[in-house]
Enzyme design. Sequence first.
Site, PDB file in Angstrom:
ATOM      1  N   GLY A  27       0.584  -0.856  -0.164  1.00  0.00           N
ATOM      2  CA  GLY A  27       0.037   0.221  -0.326  1.00  0.00           C
ATOM      3  C   GLY A  27       0.637   1.502  -0.094  1.00  0.00           C
ATOM      4  O   GLY A  27       1.929   1.489   0.316  1.00  0.00           O
ATOM      5  N   SER A  28       0.410   2.669   0.038  1.00  0.00           N
ATOM      6  CA  SER A  28       0.960   3.157  -0.105  1.00  0.00           C
ATOM      7  C   SER A  28       1.855   4.193   0.988  1.00  0.00           C
ATOM      8  O   SER A  28       3.187   4.447   1.110  1.00  0.00           O
ATOM      9  CB  SER A  28       0.215   4.909   0.022  1.00  0.00           C
ATOM     10  OG  SER A  28      -0.872   5.103   1.000  1.00  0.00           O
ATOM     11  N   GLU A  30       4.206   1.752   2.107  1.00  0.00           N
ATOM     12  CA  GLU A  30       4.968   0.754   2.070  1.00  0.00           C
ATOM     13  C   GLU A  30       6.337   1.239   0.961  1.00  0.00           C
ATOM     14  O   GLU A  30       6.826   0.515   0.865  1.00  0.00           O
ATOM     15  CB  GLU A  30       4.538  -0.746   1.794  1.00  0.00           C
ATOM     16  CG  GLU A  30       3.935  -1.465   2.844  1.00  0.00           C
ATOM     17  CD  GLU A  30       2.595  -0.597   3.114  1.00  0.00           C
ATOM     18  OE1 GLU A  30       2.419  -0.479   4.583  1.00  0.00           O
ATOM     19  OE2 GLU A  30       1.280  -0.781   2.717  1.00  0.00           O
ATOM     20  N   GLU A  47      -3.706 -10.196   1.831  1.00  0.00           N
ATOM     21  CA  GLU A  47      -3.042 -10.742   3.242  1.00  0.00           C
ATOM     22  C   GLU A  47      -3.386 -11.583   3.662  1.00  0.00           C
ATOM     23  O   GLU A  47      -1.739 -12.117   3.467  1.00  0.00           O
ATOM     24  CB  GLU A  47      -3.041  -9.556   3.694  1.00  0.00           C
ATOM     25  CG  GLU A  47      -2.894  -7.942   3.447  1.00  0.00           C
ATOM     26  CD  GLU A  47      -3.738  -6.961   2.811  1.00  0.00           C
ATOM     27  OE1 GLU A  47      -3.049  -5.735   2.372  1.00  0.00           O
ATOM     28  OE2 GLU A  47      -4.575  -8.367   2.724  1.00  0.00           O
ATOM     29  N   HIS A  70      -0.140  -4.136   4.276  1.00  0.00           N
ATOM     30  CA  HIS A  70      -0.719  -2.793   4.085  1.00  0.00           C
ATOM     31  C   HIS A  70      -0.925  -2.411   5.834  1.00  0.00           C
ATOM     32  O   HIS A  70      -1.708  -1.983   6.320  1.00  0.00           O
ATOM     33  CB  HIS A  70      -0.893  -2.463   3.135  1.00  0.00           C
ATOM     34  CG  HIS A  70      -1.039  -0.490   3.586  1.00  0.00           C
ATOM     35  ND1 HIS A  70      -0.507  -0.055   3.658  1.00  0.00           N
ATOM     36  CD2 HIS A  70      -2.675  -0.485   2.828  1.00  0.00           C
ATOM     37  CE1 HIS A  70      -1.372   0.985   3.253  1.00  0.00           C
ATOM     38  NE2 HIS A  70      -2.930   1.001   2.644  1.00  0.00           N
ATOM     39  N   HIS A 278      -8.693 -30.705  19.876  1.00  0.00           N
ATOM     40  CA  HIS A 278      -9.577 -30.095  19.095  1.00  0.00           C
ATOM     41  C   HIS A 278     -11.610 -30.094  19.866  1.00  0.00           C
ATOM     42  O   HIS A 278     -11.278 -29.252  20.928  1.00  0.00           O
ATOM     43  CB  HIS A 278      -9.728 -30.667  17.980  1.00  0.00           C
ATOM     44  CG  HIS A 278     -10.428 -29.837  16.874  1.00  0.00           C
ATOM     45  ND1 HIS A 278     -10.983 -30.036  15.461  1.00  0.00           N
ATOM     46  CD2 HIS A 278     -11.159 -28.611  17.056  1.00  0.00           C
ATOM     47  CE1 HIS A 278     -11.797 -29.470  14.741  1.00  0.00           C
ATOM     48  NE2 HIS A 278     -12.151 -27.944  15.794  1.00  0.00           N
ATOM     49  N   GLY A 400      -5.704 -24.866  11.872  1.00  0.00           N
ATOM     50  CA  GLY A 400      -6.974 -24.954  11.284  1.00  0.00           C
ATOM     51  C   GLY A 400      -7.452 -23.994   9.929  1.00  0.00           C
ATOM     52  O   GLY A 400      -8.603 -24.224   9.864  1.00  0.00           O
TER      53      GLY A 400
END
Length: 534
Positions: A27-28, A30, A47, A70, A278, A400
């Site tokens: 993004g800007s 980065e 992402e 970002h 689990h 998971g």
Amino acid sequence: MTAVSVRQAVHELMAFHGMTTMFGNPGSNELPFLKDLPARYILGLHEATVVAMADGYSQITDRPTLVNLHAASGTGNGLGALTNSAISRSKLVITAGQQVRDMIGPEVMLANVDAAALAKPLVHQSLEPLSAADVPRAFSQSVFASERGPVYLSVPYDDWDAEVPAAQINQLSRTVAKAGTIDPRVVSDLGDKLRTATKPVLVLGPDVDDEKTWETTIALAEAFDLPVWAAPSLSRLPFPNQHPNFRGVLPAGIAPIGEILGAHDLALVIGAPVFRYHQWQPGQYLPETTELIQIGDDPAAAARAPFGDALIADPVEAIGALAGELGATDRTPHEAHIQIEPAAASAIDGVLHPEEVFASLRETMPADTRFVVESTSTNAAFWAQMDLRHSGSYFFPASGGLGWGLPAAMGVALADPDRPVVAIIGDGSAHYSISALRTAVEENIPVIIVLLRNGTYGALDWFADMLGVDKAPGLDLGEVDFVSIARGYQMRAEHVDSAADLDRSIAEAADRAHRNGTPTFIEVSTEKTRPEKK
């Protein structure tokens, strides 16, 4: 005194640490860091996809891997995938762009007001340097800290053009090595316990899925005729699954594990927490007649275990030392494997049983193929038909978290182009990260994607039945044409509806991957099955 930009200093440190591949979605905030980037930049269109690709890459290379997200929004998008990385302790250095320092306080657009807190529950370390001059040191610290799991580093984007002394680069171009061996007396005591036990059992976890110890582990199990279980909630396979000593993956409930291990007087758990349960199946953790010893290098896992003794040590080294103490390293593992039963067949035209799919993969793909699996409702069918005889052959999302498997397979393939990679993905999982197909095409990643389409969240259907939840909403996915979606990303794709066509399609895909380095998408309609056999 000669000065360089913070950006140049960090770029030099990246090169020093061999960080030549970076995964990101910029993004800007980065862009200033990415100027003149001295690394291959692998773009992911979401992402979570970026984090999963880097996770797969890190698990193969076993080296710190750079991720670029970002600001707060991009970090938030990546947190779901980061749950898997946290459990697998993948060596990720996650950088995120922050607003200009003077703009953070007013909370302007793209300001991450409490950046270090955002990822903190899921990372080993999270920080934002207090000054631009400290960014190179903080980056260096993050690389070393990632040896214990993911780290998060937020950097205001005006920091990259600030200047620091050039000498800082040499000062920070340093190594941190881990040394030390297991006390021989401890190894001797473990050997004595194993020799004197009347009915010992070995439980292995993902941390010993390592080519350095694969044959040693087999030799140890054979020397003492040890039954071998894989730890529950398995993300890596630490032992050949069709070996006569292998008993399967432990169920992920307190009561059933207690019953299984209760039949033994000594349980050695190596390379896994005790235990990653689990489903809620209460009962006795372990009877008093069973002694349990956990061996691993994660102090936190040892501390939180509800029972058993623990030895904090490198589990790979521990197996080697124990095998040496017992004389098992002098043995050559035999090649005997269990005879696999014929695959269950579907009675419906155009629909295959998952066992038919896995039998086709077993018979068609090379023996050293790596399988990245995210089709939870077909676990039982997978283990019934696959014959995995090499380390590093099985990968599953460690926590998971869905959406990991498709991009992780691409990271695995990028990290090691010498072994074939197959992604086995359920249609429910595919929706989470389908944009990863674009990265596979753009980067010519030779991954074979086999999508099992049954139109439902099959694992949840099983879980709802177990919990007594009748007619749970949100489990029906309907009909989706994934072939058209894949072709829309310019990927070669086809639907197959017979075992013969599947064999042909997989063989052709493997040939294209080997010759041209190109990905292939294969969609198969499958019967609904359950994660565990009744």
